[in-house]
Design a protein around this motif. Structure first.
Motif, PDB file in Angstrom:
ATOM      1  N   GLU A  57      11.003 -19.532   4.494  1.00  0.00           N
ATOM      2  CA  GLU A  57      10.385 -20.270   5.600  1.00  0.00           C
ATOM      3  C   GLU A  57       8.928 -19.872   5.784  1.00  0.00           C
ATOM      4  O   GLU A  57       8.069 -20.713   6.076  1.00  0.00           O
ATOM      5  N   TYR A  59       6.841 -18.780   3.440  1.00  0.00           N
ATOM      6  CA  TYR A  59       6.082 -19.408   2.354  1.00  0.00           C
ATOM      7  C   TYR A  59       5.821 -20.882   2.666  1.00  0.00           C
ATOM      8  O   TYR A  59       4.696 -21.379   2.490  1.00  0.00           O
ATOM      9  N   GLN A  60       6.842 -21.577   3.121  1.00  0.00           N
ATOM     10  CA  GLN A  60       6.697 -23.000   3.420  1.00  0.00           C
ATOM     11  C   GLN A  60       5.692 -23.225   4.551  1.00  0.00           C
ATOM     12  O   GLN A  60       4.860 -24.138   4.492  1.00  0.00           O
ATOM     13  N   GLU A  61       5.770 -22.378   5.573  1.00  0.00           N
ATOM     14  CA  GLU A  61       4.845 -22.498   6.706  1.00  0.00           C
ATOM     15  C   GLU A  61       3.405 -22.230   6.269  1.00  0.00           C
ATOM     16  O   GLU A  61       2.478 -22.919   6.694  1.00  0.00           O
ATOM     17  N   VAL A  63       2.011 -22.582   3.231  1.00  0.00           N
ATOM     18  CA  VAL A  63       1.500 -23.665   2.394  1.00  0.00           C
ATOM     19  C   VAL A  63       1.175 -24.886   3.241  1.00  0.00           C
ATOM     20  O   VAL A  63       0.142 -25.553   3.045  1.00  0.00           O
ATOM     21  N   LYS A  64       2.032 -25.171   4.208  1.00  0.00           N
ATOM     22  CA  LYS A  64       1.826 -26.323   5.078  1.00  0.00           C
ATOM     23  C   LYS A  64       0.577 -26.157   5.946  1.00  0.00           C
ATOM     24  O   LYS A  64      -0.128 -27.135   6.246  1.00  0.00           O
ATOM     25  N   SER A  65       0.262 -24.919   6.341  1.00  0.00           N
ATOM     26  CA  SER A  65      -0.834 -24.673   7.287  1.00  0.00           C
ATOM     27  C   SER A  65      -2.096 -24.134   6.629  1.00  0.00           C
ATOM     28  O   SER A  65      -3.021 -23.721   7.317  1.00  0.00           O
ATOM     29  N   LYS A  66      -2.165 -24.129   5.310  1.00  0.00           N
ATOM     30  CA  LYS A  66      -3.252 -23.439   4.620  1.00  0.00           C
ATOM     31  C   LYS A  66      -4.637 -23.966   4.998  1.00  0.00           C
ATOM     32  O   LYS A  66      -5.613 -23.215   4.988  1.00  0.00           O
ATOM     33  N   ASP A  67      -4.755 -25.232   5.347  1.00  0.00           N
ATOM     34  CA  ASP A  67      -6.062 -25.798   5.686  1.00  0.00           C
ATOM     35  C   ASP A  67      -6.568 -25.324   7.044  1.00  0.00           C
ATOM     36  O   ASP A  67      -7.744 -25.498   7.372  1.00  0.00           O
ATOM     37  N   THR A  68      -5.685 -24.721   7.844  1.00  0.00           N
ATOM     38  CA  THR A  68      -6.089 -24.232   9.165  1.00  0.00           C
ATOM     39  C   THR A  68      -6.565 -22.782   9.108  1.00  0.00           C
ATOM     40  O   THR A  68      -7.060 -22.259  10.103  1.00  0.00           O
ATOM     41  N   TRP A 135      -6.781 -17.625   4.035  1.00  0.00           N
ATOM     42  CA  TRP A 135      -5.911 -18.219   3.026  1.00  0.00           C
ATOM     43  C   TRP A 135      -5.976 -17.480   1.693  1.00  0.00           C
ATOM     44  O   TRP A 135      -4.920 -17.215   1.089  1.00  0.00           O
ATOM     45  N   VAL A 164       7.713 -24.097  -3.861  1.00  0.00           N
ATOM     46  CA  VAL A 164       6.943 -23.993  -2.619  1.00  0.00           C
ATOM     47  C   VAL A 164       5.445 -23.878  -2.907  1.00  0.00           C
ATOM     48  O   VAL A 164       4.632 -24.629  -2.361  1.00  0.00           O
TER      49      VAL A 164
END
Length: 357
Positions: A57, A59-61, A63-68, A135, A164
């Motif tokens: 979870e 890792y998934q979070e 990758v999903k939020s990397k632009d922030t 990041w 992922v």
């Protein structure tokens, strides 16, 4: 403990069916190194399932939020550099453990302790900080974590690597990660900050909730809005003089001190002009430590710049204390006589006071 004679045992197939292959492997790795009897603990296997699930979870979070997150162009801050050093240390210690086939030690260094370092980084930068995570640093952690745990949890490592993180090739084709420089001064400063933030938080709670006295509950204290932290630039002169006396009375050939009577006589010379009840107990306590661990006990220099470390973490301290204003005051030990709070400050052991301006 499991025992065939009592029928209290599981086959490998039964363990895999109940816990899954990776959780079973982690429980086996945790069962013991060296010549001691290994013991498969069901609770360890159950906890491994939860740890691996939470890690997926995470890792998934990420990758999903990397632009922030902060990007490479934003550079690195103190917390980033600390975490990178801890990652490098984990690589070195995990590799050493694998070389000796000490799988429990490898699991501890490359999984448990590395995750603890990740949690501290997130606490400083996000939970009780405002700078946010980097990041490039988090990506470095994710790659290293997967590679370090690969021999023990290959299915988990392959999944987070390929599905992922979307790496272009299988993790089985990757080499063991290379460790960079481990900056022990940075890590020592980070450990210092953890201790200081905990001490401040505990002291604030005691300030807000005073203990009951003999006459009943103490009156509720007015909540402070600020904390002043006294950071000592050096040890008091009398302590430095006591250490010099101990050094001069230490025999490096026998690794022992001369008699206590000789040391006590030298210490008394320091008290001719001004009595100091703390001098002899301080020196004798330090002498006992040096006798136990060696002359290095007399070297009390910090590995890090204490004032710089605290200054870099003012925002973290403030958020840890619920938004209190943080004031840093450098202390010169030669100019604090009569101020009990400032006199109590030592290098690595700052004193502080809560107040309402």
């Amino acid at each position: 403990k499991m025992s065939k004679s009592t029928g209290n045992f599981m086959t490998v197939e039964e363990a895999i069916n109940e816990y899954g292959a990776d959780a079973t492997r982690l429980a086996f790795a945790d069962a013991g190194d060296g010549v001691e009897d290994a013991n498969f603990v069901k609770d360890t296997a159950n906890k491994a399932i939860l740890r691996l699930f939470n890690q997926v979870e995470f890792y998934q979070e990420m990758v999903k939020s990397k632009d922030t997150f902060r990007q490479e162009s934003d550079g690195l801050v103190w917390a980033d550099e600390v975490f990178l050093s801890e990652i490098n240390r984990a690589i070195s210690s995990t590799y050493a453990a694998y070389e000796l086939t000490n799988y429990r030690e490898a699991l501890k260094c490359g999984f448990y302790e590395l995750q603890n370092a990740r949690d501290r980084y997130r606490d400083v930068t996000v939970l009780h900080g405002s700078i946010g995570m980097s990041w490039p640093v988090i990506y470095r952690f994710m790659k290293v974590q997967a590679l370090l745990i690969l021999p023990l949890a290959p299915h988990f490592a392959e999944y987070v690597w390929t599905d992922v993180m979307a790496e272009p090739r299988t993790i089985r084709e990757e080499l063991f990660p290379e460790a960079g420089v481990v900056d022990e001064a940075l890590i020592a400063g980070a450990n210092y900050m953890q201790k200081l933030s905990h001490a401040l938080h505990t002291a604030l709670q005691n300030e807000l909730n005073p203990k009951k006295g003999k006459k009943g509950p103490a009156a509720p204290a007015e909540p402070p809005t600020a904390v002043e932290i006294y950071v000592a630039a050096a040890y008091p002169r009398w302590q430095e003089q006591a250490i010099e006396i101990l050094r001069s009375h230490y025999n490096t050939e026998t690794n022992s001190f001369v008699g206590d009577d000789v040391i006590a006589k030298a210490l008394k010379e320091l008290m001719k002009e001004k009595p100091n009840k703390k001098l002899v107990p301080f020196a004798m306590d330090l002498k006992q430590r040096a006798a136990a661990v060696g002359i290095s006990a007399l070297d009390r220099r910090l590995l890090f710049d204490e004032l710089a470390v605290v200054s870099a973490n003012v925002d973290f301290i403030s958020r840890t204390l619920g938004g209190l204003q943080v004031i840093l005051t450098p202390v010169d030990p030669t100019q604090v006589e009569g101020d009990a709070k400032k006199e109590a400050s030592l290098p690595g052991e700052p004193s502080y006071r809560f107040f309402k301006p």
